[in-house]
Design a protein around this motif. Structure first.
Motif, PDB file in Angstrom:
ATOM      1  N   SER A  91       0.844  -1.187   0.000  1.00 48.14           N
ATOM      2  CA  SER A  91       0.000   0.000   0.000  1.00 48.14           C
ATOM      3  C   SER A  91       0.884   1.244   0.000  1.00 48.14           C
ATOM      4  CB  SER A  91      -0.901   0.002   1.231  1.00 48.14           C
ATOM      5  OG  SER A  91      -1.706   1.159   1.258  1.00 48.14           O
ATOM      6  N   THR A  92       0.597   2.180  -0.918  1.00 45.14           N
ATOM      7  CA  THR A  92       1.397   3.401  -1.052  1.00 45.14           C
ATOM      8  C   THR A  92       0.470   4.584  -1.306  1.00 45.14           C
ATOM      9  OG1 THR A  92       1.643   3.356  -3.467  1.00 45.14           O
ATOM     10  CG2 THR A  92       3.200   2.013  -2.194  1.00 45.14           C
ATOM     11  N   ASN A  93       1.072   5.741  -1.595  1.00 39.71           N
ATOM     12  CA  ASN A  93       0.292   6.918  -1.978  1.00 39.71           C
ATOM     13  C   ASN A  93       0.013   6.948  -3.473  1.00 39.71           C
ATOM     14  OD1 ASN A  93      -0.020   7.884   0.591  1.00 39.71           O
ATOM     15  ND2 ASN A  93       1.701   9.296   0.482  1.00 39.71           N
ATOM     16  N   ALA A  94       0.068   5.790  -4.106  1.00 42.87           N
ATOM     17  CA  ALA A  94      -0.341   5.593  -5.499  1.00 42.87           C
ATOM     18  C   ALA A  94       0.668   6.132  -6.524  1.00 42.87           C
ATOM     19  CB  ALA A  94      -1.748   6.145  -5.730  1.00 42.87           C
ATOM     20  N   SER A  95       0.157   6.584  -7.674  1.00 43.14           N
ATOM     21  CA  SER A  95       0.952   6.772  -8.891  1.00 43.14           C
ATOM     22  C   SER A  95       2.276   7.502  -8.704  1.00 43.14           C
ATOM     23  CB  SER A  95       0.129   7.514  -9.940  1.00 43.14           C
ATOM     24  OG  SER A  95      -0.982   6.750 -10.346  1.00 43.14           O
ATOM     25  N   ALA A  96       2.227   8.741  -8.223  1.00 47.65           N
ATOM     26  CA  ALA A  96       3.449   9.540  -8.135  1.00 47.65           C
ATOM     27  C   ALA A  96       4.453   8.903  -7.180  1.00 47.65           C
ATOM     28  CB  ALA A  96       3.119  10.963  -7.701  1.00 47.65           C
ATOM     29  N   HIS A  97       3.970   8.386  -6.070  1.00 46.90           N
ATOM     30  CA  HIS A  97       4.860   7.683  -5.135  1.00 46.90           C
ATOM     31  C   HIS A  97       5.500   6.482  -5.822  1.00 46.90           C
ATOM     32  CE1 HIS A  97       6.083   6.043  -1.128  1.00 46.90           C
ATOM     33  NE2 HIS A  97       6.011   4.916  -1.810  1.00 46.90           N
ATOM     34  N   ASN A  98       4.697   5.748  -6.560  1.00 49.17           N
ATOM     35  CA  ASN A  98       5.196   4.513  -7.183  1.00 49.17           C
ATOM     36  C   ASN A  98       6.264   4.786  -8.232  1.00 49.17           C
ATOM     37  OD1 ASN A  98       3.410   3.135  -5.558  1.00 49.17           O
ATOM     38  ND2 ASN A  98       1.872   2.841  -7.146  1.00 49.17           N
ATOM     39  N   VAL A  99       6.048   5.796  -9.094  1.00 48.25           N
ATOM     40  CA  VAL A  99       7.049   6.047 -10.129  1.00 48.25           C
ATOM     41  C   VAL A  99       8.357   6.535  -9.514  1.00 48.25           C
ATOM     42  CG1 VAL A  99       5.376   6.424 -11.980  1.00 48.25           C
ATOM     43  CG2 VAL A  99       6.155   8.394 -10.627  1.00 48.25           C
ATOM     44  N   GLY A 132     -11.795  17.661  -1.469  1.00 49.88           N
ATOM     45  CA  GLY A 132     -10.710  16.678  -1.437  1.00 49.88           C
ATOM     46  C   GLY A 132     -10.104  16.552  -2.827  1.00 49.88           C
ATOM     47  N   ILE A 133      -8.789  16.763  -2.909  1.00 49.92           N
ATOM     48  CA  ILE A 133      -8.119  16.733  -4.221  1.00 49.92           C
ATOM     49  C   ILE A 133      -7.166  15.544  -4.340  1.00 49.92           C
ATOM     50  CG2 ILE A 133      -8.373  19.204  -4.624  1.00 49.92           C
ATOM     51  CD1 ILE A 133      -5.440  19.548  -3.728  1.00 49.92           C
ATOM     52  N   ALA A 134      -7.401  14.499  -3.534  1.00 55.30           N
ATOM     53  CA  ALA A 134      -6.600  13.265  -3.527  1.00 55.30           C
ATOM     54  C   ALA A 134      -5.267  13.483  -2.811  1.00 55.30           C
ATOM     55  CB  ALA A 134      -6.401  12.717  -4.931  1.00 55.30           C
ATOM     56  N   GLN A 135      -4.502  12.403  -2.726  1.00 55.65           N
ATOM     57  CA  GLN A 135      -3.263  12.428  -1.945  1.00 55.65           C
ATOM     58  C   GLN A 135      -2.208  13.338  -2.565  1.00 55.65           C
ATOM     59  OE1 GLN A 135      -3.825   8.297  -2.657  1.00 55.65           O
ATOM     60  NE2 GLN A 135      -2.820   7.791  -0.730  1.00 55.65           N
ATOM     61  N   ALA A 136      -1.395  13.910  -1.714  1.00 57.63           N
ATOM     62  CA  ALA A 136      -0.319  14.790  -2.173  1.00 57.63           C
ATOM     63  C   ALA A 136       0.592  14.054  -3.145  1.00 57.63           C
ATOM     64  CB  ALA A 136       0.490  15.297  -0.985  1.00 57.63           C
ATOM     65  N   GLY A 137       0.803  14.665  -4.315  1.00 53.84           N
ATOM     66  CA  GLY A 137       1.706  14.083  -5.298  1.00 53.84           C
ATOM     67  C   GLY A 137       1.137  12.935  -6.100  1.00 53.84           C
ATOM     68  N   SER A 138      -0.113  12.549  -5.829  1.00 59.48           N
ATOM     69  CA  SER A 138      -0.702  11.419  -6.562  1.00 59.48           C
ATOM     70  C   SER A 138      -1.040  11.832  -7.991  1.00 59.48           C
ATOM     71  CB  SER A 138      -1.969  10.926  -5.859  1.00 59.48           C
ATOM     72  OG  SER A 138      -2.998  11.897  -5.930  1.00 59.48           O
ATOM     73  N   ASP A 165     -10.971  25.281   0.075  1.00 58.58           N
ATOM     74  CA  ASP A 165     -10.328  24.728   1.266  1.00 58.58           C
ATOM     75  C   ASP A 165      -9.987  23.283   0.907  1.00 58.58           C
ATOM     76  OD1 ASP A 165      -9.456  23.971   3.737  1.00 58.58           O
ATOM     77  OD2 ASP A 165     -11.396  24.154   4.741  1.00 58.58           O
ATOM     78  N   GLU A 166      -8.755  23.087   0.390  1.00 57.18           N
ATOM     79  CA  GLU A 166      -8.403  21.764  -0.150  1.00 57.18           C
ATOM     80  C   GLU A 166      -7.980  20.795   0.947  1.00 57.18           C
ATOM     81  OE1 GLU A 166      -4.287  23.530   0.141  1.00 57.18           O
ATOM     82  OE2 GLU A 166      -6.320  24.258  -0.264  1.00 57.18           O
ATOM     83  N   ALA A 167      -8.240  19.530   0.698  1.00 58.35           N
ATOM     84  CA  ALA A 167      -7.824  18.454   1.603  1.00 58.35           C
ATOM     85  C   ALA A 167      -7.082  17.405   0.792  1.00 58.35           C
ATOM     86  CB  ALA A 167      -9.035  17.839   2.294  1.00 58.35           C
ATOM     87  N   GLU A 168      -5.878  17.065   1.217  1.00 57.37           N
ATOM     88  CA  GLU A 168      -5.059  16.061   0.528  1.00 57.37           C
ATOM     89  C   GLU A 168      -5.204  14.741   1.273  1.00 57.37           C
ATOM     90  OE1 GLU A 168      -1.260  18.161   0.634  1.00 57.37           O
ATOM     91  OE2 GLU A 168      -1.528  18.669  -1.489  1.00 57.37           O
ATOM     92  N   LEU A 169      -6.123  13.922   0.805  1.00 58.77           N
ATOM     93  CA  LEU A 169      -6.486  12.691   1.511  1.00 58.77           C
ATOM     94  C   LEU A 169      -6.608  11.540   0.526  1.00 58.77           C
ATOM     95  CD1 LEU A 169      -9.437  14.260   3.535  1.00 58.77           C
ATOM     96  CD2 LEU A 169      -7.160  13.765   4.449  1.00 58.77           C
ATOM     97  N   ASN A 170      -6.442  10.312   1.042  1.00 55.14           N
ATOM     98  CA  ASN A 170      -6.697   9.160   0.185  1.00 55.14           C
ATOM     99  C   ASN A 170      -8.203   8.943   0.075  1.00 55.14           C
ATOM    100  OD1 ASN A 170      -7.615   7.560   2.388  1.00 55.14           O
ATOM    101  ND2 ASN A 170      -5.569   6.731   2.746  1.00 55.14           N
ATOM    102  N   ASN A 171      -8.579   7.953  -0.706  1.00 57.88           N
ATOM    103  CA  ASN A 171      -9.999   7.740  -0.998  1.00 57.88           C
ATOM    104  C   ASN A 171     -10.810   7.427   0.253  1.00 57.88           C
ATOM    105  OD1 ASN A 171     -12.277   7.513  -2.634  1.00 57.88           O
ATOM    106  ND2 ASN A 171     -11.972   5.326  -2.905  1.00 57.88           N
TER     107      ASN A 171
END
Length: 337
Positions: A78-86, A155-161, A182-188
């Motif tokens: 489990s990670t912060n998805a796309s950007a973290h993975n690349v 909510g604009i999804a995880q930071a860097g995703s 008022d943005e929130a950087e959160l997972n789904n």
């Protein structure tokens, strides 16, 4: 990821008991970066990990065992998805991972949020499935348009995703920025919880449908999905070319009884150019084996659309090369010259 260490340790002990010490020494671990537990990357990554694994001491494919790579133990992390993975794949902190096509393109070429930070060692194993962009609203809520998000808690999804990268580009077309929301950087899963608790007015998330966290939200508090206008779809496609027109059919989530027009991006299985060619060839072969087909068909709704026939769809447009091992397999299948 302490639990993965425990899994790996238990598997190694099992191999030592079942097979010879030589067999245990032949074990190879293969980490696959996925996403948050409430999304689609994590369960799909787990299915792929099972499909390509065949630890020492396991029955061979021809003897009725799993048709994975002999000696391979693959693990979905489990990670912060796309950007973290690349990033992790480029740094060889993980052997493979899932990424949206847009993030993969930006990272490989060093553009957008990856300006000056290109990831030239990224290589494609396979196109997997379309990820629909969901704009989730509380039950009964409506928007007059994407621009109507101004002044709201979003909510604009995880930071860097990959989702966040695309969402910020799409929002900017409508004059919506971090300065006026008022943005929130959160997972789904976190976003769904905040929406249910009344702490968010809306949130974005791109994932293969149906999404676990949204199923739960739909069945408890209820939700609405915003349907993009034709013009909004065109604008999103122009700003993020790898997001293409899509539709979430009515009933995908039982409480959403209408078709939802949106955009979608392909989810891609990615590795590093330095991974051994023979290993990636065997992994690609295992991914499209009969046992993998059963796991994909029975493991998740999106697994059914992960097929060999669509494994190369859209790859040329992303501009990221196939790994030589994967390329060799597809050439043998007559899919490329």
């Amino acid at each position: 990821m302490k639990h993965f260490g425990k899994i790996a340790g238990a598997t190694l002990l099992g191999a030592a008991l079942i097979g010879s010490s030589a067999a245990a020494q032949d074990m190879k671990f293969f980490r696959i970066g996925t996403g948050g537990a409430g999304g689609t990357y994590f369960p799909i990554g787990g299915i792929i990990a099972n499909a390509i694994s065949n630890p020492p001491g396991s029955r061979a494919c021809e003897e009725g065992g799993n048709c994975g790579v002999p000696g391979l133990v693959a693990m979905a992390q489990s990670t912060n998805a796309s950007a973290h993975n690349v990033n992790a794949i480029q740094e060889e902190q993980m052997e493979a991972g899932l990424s949206g096509a847009a993030t993969l393109h930006f990272a490989y070429n060093g553009v957008g949020k990856f300006e000056g930070n290109a990831k030239p060692d990224l290589r494609v194993i396979a196109n997997l499935y379309p990820e629909d962009l969901h704009l989730v609203l509380p039950k009964g809520a409506t928007l007059d348009g994407i621009a109507d998000l101004k002044g709201k808690r979003v909510g604009i999804a995880q930071a860097g995703s990959g989702t966040q990268i695309a969402v910020e580009l799409i929002l900017a077309d409508h004059g919506v920025t971090r300065d006026n929301i008022d943005e929130a950087e959160l997972n789904n899963a976190q976003s769904a919880e905040r929406l249910a608790d009344g702490q968010l007015d809306a949130y974005f998330y791109a994932a293969g449908t149906p999404v676990a966290a949204m199923i739960q939200l739909d069945s408890t508090k209820g939700m609405e999905l915003y349907s993009f206008s034709d013009e909004e779809v065109k604008m999103a496609n122009a700003s993020v070319p790898y997001y293409i027109p899509s539709q979430i059919p009515a009933g995908t989530y039982p409480g959403v009884e209408y078709d939802v027009d949106t955009v979608a991006v392909s989810g891609i299985l990615v590795t590093n150019a330095n991974q051994d060619e023979e290993l990636i060839y065997e992994i690609t072969k295992a991914l499209w084996s009969p046992t993998a087909r059963k796991l994909l068909d029975n493991g998740h709704a999106k697994g059914k659309v992960i097929t060999l026939e669509t494994a190369l769809d859209g790859i040329d447009g992303i501009g990221v090369p196939l790994h030589p091992g994967a390329e060799r397999f597809y050439k043998e299948q007559g899919m490329i010259q």
